[in-house]
Design a protein around this motif. Structure first.
Motif, PDB file in Angstrom:
ATOM      1  N   GLY A 329      18.018  32.414 118.198  1.00 27.62           N
ATOM      2  CA  GLY A 329      19.199  32.857 118.940  1.00 27.62           C
ATOM      3  C   GLY A 329      20.015  31.710 119.507  1.00 27.62           C
ATOM      4  O   GLY A 329      20.710  31.874 120.523  1.00 27.62           O
ATOM      5  N   PHE A 330      19.967  30.537 118.832  1.00 29.62           N
ATOM      6  CA  PHE A 330      20.853  29.438 119.235  1.00 29.62           C
ATOM      7  C   PHE A 330      22.305  29.904 119.056  1.00 29.62           C
ATOM      8  O   PHE A 330      22.594  30.683 118.143  1.00 29.62           O
ATOM      9  CB  PHE A 330      20.557  28.208 118.354  1.00 29.62           C
ATOM     10  N   PRO A 331      23.242  29.448 119.911  1.00 26.41           N
ATOM     11  CA  PRO A 331      24.623  29.917 119.793  1.00 26.41           C
ATOM     12  C   PRO A 331      25.153  29.791 118.362  1.00 26.41           C
ATOM     13  O   PRO A 331      25.038  28.732 117.751  1.00 26.41           O
ATOM     14  CB  PRO A 331      25.394  28.995 120.743  1.00 26.41           C
ATOM     15  N   GLY A 332      25.709  30.877 117.879  1.00 26.28           N
ATOM     16  CA  GLY A 332      26.277  30.873 116.529  1.00 26.28           C
ATOM     17  C   GLY A 332      25.272  31.220 115.451  1.00 26.28           C
ATOM     18  O   GLY A 332      25.642  31.342 114.277  1.00 26.28           O
ATOM     19  N   GLU A 333      23.988  31.387 115.790  1.00 26.05           N
ATOM     20  CA  GLU A 333      22.984  31.713 114.774  1.00 26.05           C
ATOM     21  C   GLU A 333      23.247  33.121 114.229  1.00 26.05           C
ATOM     22  O   GLU A 333      23.231  34.099 114.980  1.00 26.05           O
ATOM     23  CB  GLU A 333      21.568  31.648 115.369  1.00 26.05           C
ATOM     24  N   THR A 334      23.502  33.195 112.924  1.00 26.62           N
ATOM     25  CA  THR A 334      23.740  34.512 112.295  1.00 26.62           C
ATOM     26  C   THR A 334      22.420  35.055 111.762  1.00 26.62           C
ATOM     27  O   THR A 334      21.411  34.346 111.726  1.00 26.62           O
ATOM     28  CB  THR A 334      24.716  34.364 111.113  1.00 26.62           C
ATOM     29  N   GLU A 335      22.486  36.291 111.284  1.00 22.32           N
ATOM     30  CA  GLU A 335      21.291  36.891 110.682  1.00 22.32           C
ATOM     31  C   GLU A 335      20.840  36.050 109.477  1.00 22.32           C
ATOM     32  O   GLU A 335      19.654  35.835 109.262  1.00 22.32           O
ATOM     33  CB  GLU A 335      21.614  38.340 110.285  1.00 22.32           C
ATOM     34  N   ASP A 336      21.830  35.557 108.722  1.00 20.09           N
ATOM     35  CA  ASP A 336      21.491  34.743 107.554  1.00 20.09           C
ATOM     36  C   ASP A 336      20.785  33.436 107.986  1.00 20.09           C
ATOM     37  O   ASP A 336      19.818  33.011 107.368  1.00 20.09           O
ATOM     38  CB  ASP A 336      22.771  34.425 106.770  1.00 20.09           C
ATOM     39  N   ASP A 337      21.302  32.803 109.051  1.00 24.53           N
ATOM     40  CA  ASP A 337      20.643  31.584 109.557  1.00 24.53           C
ATOM     41  C   ASP A 337      19.199  31.893 109.950  1.00 24.53           C
ATOM     42  O   ASP A 337      18.276  31.125 109.644  1.00 24.53           O
ATOM     43  CB  ASP A 337      21.370  31.041 110.807  1.00 24.53           C
ATOM     44  N   PHE A 338      19.025  33.019 110.635  1.00 25.05           N
ATOM     45  CA  PHE A 338      17.682  33.368 111.089  1.00 25.05           C
ATOM     46  C   PHE A 338      16.755  33.636 109.904  1.00 25.05           C
ATOM     47  O   PHE A 338      15.591  33.224 109.903  1.00 25.05           O
ATOM     48  CB  PHE A 338      17.735  34.579 112.030  1.00 25.05           C
ATOM     49  N   GLU A 339      17.296  34.287 108.855  1.00 24.16           N
ATOM     50  CA  GLU A 339      16.489  34.541 107.651  1.00 24.16           C
ATOM     51  C   GLU A 339      16.026  33.214 107.044  1.00 24.16           C
ATOM     52  O   GLU A 339      14.933  33.125 106.512  1.00 24.16           O
ATOM     53  CB  GLU A 339      17.315  35.325 106.606  1.00 24.16           C
ATOM     54  N   GLN A 340      16.874  32.197 107.146  1.00 25.20           N
ATOM     55  CA  GLN A 340      16.475  30.889 106.611  1.00 25.20           C
ATOM     56  C   GLN A 340      15.330  30.285 107.420  1.00 25.20           C
ATOM     57  O   GLN A 340      14.478  29.577 106.887  1.00 25.20           O
ATOM     58  CB  GLN A 340      17.678  29.955 106.602  1.00 25.20           C
ATOM     59  N   THR A 341      15.320  30.573 108.722  1.00 28.52           N
ATOM     60  CA  THR A 341      14.191  30.104 109.545  1.00 28.52           C
ATOM     61  C   THR A 341      12.914  30.835 109.131  1.00 28.52           C
ATOM     62  O   THR A 341      11.855  30.216 108.984  1.00 28.52           O
ATOM     63  CB  THR A 341      14.487  30.344 111.047  1.00 28.52           C
ATOM     64  N   LEU A 342      13.032  32.152 108.913  1.00 27.81           N
ATOM     65  CA  LEU A 342      11.857  32.914 108.466  1.00 27.81           C
ATOM     66  C   LEU A 342      11.350  32.369 107.126  1.00 27.81           C
ATOM     67  O   LEU A 342      10.149  32.181 106.937  1.00 27.81           O
ATOM     68  CB  LEU A 342      12.238  34.390 108.280  1.00 27.81           C
ATOM     69  N   SER A 343      12.273  32.101 106.227  1.00 27.00           N
ATOM     70  CA  SER A 343      11.835  31.643 104.898  1.00 27.00           C
ATOM     71  C   SER A 343      11.230  30.244 104.982  1.00 27.00           C
ATOM     72  O   SER A 343      10.279  29.923 104.275  1.00 27.00           O
ATOM     73  CB  SER A 343      12.989  31.706 103.889  1.00 27.00           C
ATOM     74  N   LEU A 344      11.751  29.413 105.883  1.00 32.42           N
ATOM     75  CA  LEU A 344      11.153  28.080 106.046  1.00 32.42           C
ATOM     76  C   LEU A 344       9.723  28.195 106.586  1.00 32.42           C
ATOM     77  O   LEU A 344       8.816  27.507 106.122  1.00 32.42           O
ATOM     78  CB  LEU A 344      12.004  27.222 106.990  1.00 32.42           C
ATOM     79  N   ALA A 345       9.541  29.109 107.540  1.00 37.06           N
ATOM     80  CA  ALA A 345       8.197  29.295 108.104  1.00 37.06           C
ATOM     81  C   ALA A 345       7.217  29.717 107.010  1.00 37.06           C
ATOM     82  O   ALA A 345       6.085  29.242 106.953  1.00 37.06           O
ATOM     83  CB  ALA A 345       8.236  30.339 109.220  1.00 37.06           C
ATOM     84  N   ARG A 346       7.692  30.596 106.107  1.00 37.60           N
ATOM     85  CA  ARG A 346       6.808  31.050 105.012  1.00 37.60           C
ATOM     86  C   ARG A 346       6.549  29.911 104.030  1.00 37.60           C
ATOM     87  O   ARG A 346       5.438  29.739 103.544  1.00 37.60           O
ATOM     88  CB  ARG A 346       7.450  32.228 104.269  1.00 37.60           C
ATOM     89  N   GLU A 347       7.583  29.125 103.772  1.00 40.04           N
ATOM     90  CA  GLU A 347       7.433  28.037 102.798  1.00 40.04           C
ATOM     91  C   GLU A 347       6.465  26.966 103.316  1.00 40.04           C
ATOM     92  O   GLU A 347       5.605  26.496 102.590  1.00 40.04           O
ATOM     93  CB  GLU A 347       8.819  27.432 102.501  1.00 40.04           C
TER      94      GLU A 347
END
Ligand code: SF4
Length: 464
Positions: A329-347
């Protein structure tokens, strides 16, 4: 002599600062009070990283002023640490019961200031000025008050941070990066090892920037042996420090915190492979999986660069444990940005992650950025990421079941003091049935069960 009670909020750096202040006061004849109710001096060592931590400390002081002061009017009350630094006089204006406000470069003056207040020579003291050389003043240790053998110790190697991540208040509360010299740090580590310490954690706000400012390379005398170990690589000051600490006889394990991914150059990655005492554990605070957000955060690396560091670390040390910090939830974080964080965690398959909902900190650039994310969305993202991290963590911890692993036995388990707890080299806690004489030993245990971010060892194979 008066007794003192220190309550600490926040990070390991704060824990270490409190320990050093307590040790300085004990050396002056103070005793350590078992609770605030019976103390002559109560100090709150504060944290400013999140608003919640500041409000908690202020609320606590209000309660102490209303409650303890009623029964013990002479009690001296003080704030120290990050919130003391950032708010200064404002704290006394708001809470007139407070007698002392001590900034992050002033911990070593605590004893003298308290003496003056207790003797009635001064009424209120606020000292939050910068002080040259203060990075070398956090050096005293309590070692559990010497009552029990301390196995692990933290050594402060530097103060401050020059990275200026846009969400972070630390550069404003801890000041510019200032590093102690290698000989000074090594002398402190040697002393700890001579007192029975087996594991040392080198501490600082951004340890991978150790020595980049404040002293030159010429000030770093090293044994020839250490110099020759990586003949083709120019070593950073931090890796030179690791080499120097590694030379200490009797030191079994070296850890460090907090590093910055930017600082994981090839020399540090190679250090994991070539220094047996450097544990197989790396904390890599990624903060986000989106390049766009990483740029807004001023982190200084991309997702690809981060993944490259992870790959290299696993090549150098295949069983390395990797943990991280992530802000949602950093300012400007979109759903797509957050999905990239989820995918990085999985990777990456982190062993564990500390997840933080973005908290607006006054005077930081991010607090003024457009696109502040509503709390509800921050909470929802926090929950989703936590589920992913827990799922990955469970698989990782389950994989230890049936394996033999070496632990350093630290002492009684925090949750169940009847049992002992130790730590693997990859920084996982193992709880087992043992006896006091195992404290401080390196033991091989067989893992029988995995709980939530805790492993349980088989007492049958422990030599009781
Ligand atoms: S590197 Fe760490 S301490 Fe420094 S500004 Fe960034 S988050 Fe804060």
């Amino acid at each position: 002599m008066p007794s003192v009670f220190i309550k600490t909020y926040g990070c390991q750096m704060n824990e270490r600062d409190s320990e050093a202040v307590a040790a300085q006061l004990v050396a002056k004849g103070y005793t350590l009070a078992p609770s605030e109710a019976v103390a002559d001096v109560i100090l709150l060592n504060t944290c400013s990283v999140r608003d919640f931590a500041e409000q908690k400390a202020i609320g606590k002081m209000q309660n102490i002023a209303a409650d303890v002061r009623k029964h013990h009017p002479e009690v001296v009350l003080g704030f120290m640490g990050c919130m003391a630094q950032s708010r200064g006089q404002e704290l006394i204006d708001r809470l007139p019961d407070v007698d002392l406000v001590l900034g992050t470069q002033k911990f070593h003056h605590a004893a003298n200031y308290l003496d003056e207040i207790l003797a009635g020579r001064r009424d209120k003291i606020v000292d939050v000025a910068a002080e040259q050389g203060s990075e070398a003043t956090i050096r005293e240790h309590l070692l559990n008050g010497n009552a029990q053998k301390s196995v692990t110790a933290f050594v402060s190697i530097m103060q401050g941070c020059n990275q200026y991540c846009t969400f972070c208040i630390v550069p404003y509360t801890r000041g510019e990066e200032r590093s102690r010299s290698i000989p000074d740090i090594v002398a402190e580590c040697r002393q700890l090892v001579s007192q029975g310490v087996k594991e040392i954690t080198l501490l600082g706000q951004i340890v991978t920037s150790y020595g980049k400012r404040g002293f030159g390379r010429a000030e770093l005398p090293l044994g020839q042996d250490a110099q020759q170990r990586v003949p083709t690589t120019k070593k950073t000051s931090f890796v030179q420090l690791l080499d120097a600490v590694h030379e200490i006889d009797g030191l079994e394990r070296i850890r460090f915190t907090a590093p910055h991914p930017k600082g994981y150059g090839d020399d540090l990655i190679q250090a994991y492979a070539r220094l047996p005492q450097l544990v197989g554990s790396a904390h890599l605070p990624v903060q986000s999986g989106s390049d766009r957000v990483l740029k807004l955060m001023h982190r200084g690396y991309t997702r690809e660069r981060f993944l490259g560091i992870v790959r290299k670390l696993r090549r150098a040390k295949p069983d390395i444990g990797i943990t991280t910090d992530i802000i949602v939830g950093f300012p400007g974080e979109t759903e797509d940005d957050f999905e990239q964080t989820l995918s990085l965690a999985r990777e990456v398959q982190f062993d564990n992650a500390y997840i933080f909902k973005y908290s607006q900190r006054r005077d930081t650039p991010a607090a003024e950025m457009p696109g502040q994310v509503p709390l509800k969305i921050r909470e929802e993202r926090n929950h989703r990421l936590l589920e992913t991290i827990n799922e990955i963590g469970k698989r990782k911890y389950d994989a230890f079941v049936g394996q033999r692993t070496q632990i350093l036995v630290e002492g009684p388990s925090k949750k169940n003091p009847a049992r002992l707890a130790g730590r693997t080299r990859c920084n996982k806690i193992v709880v087992f049935d043992g006896s006091e004489r195992h404290r401080g030993q390196l033991l091989d245990v067989k893992i029988t069960r995995a709980g939530s971010f805790t492993l349980y060892g088989d007492p049958a194979i422990v030599n009781l």
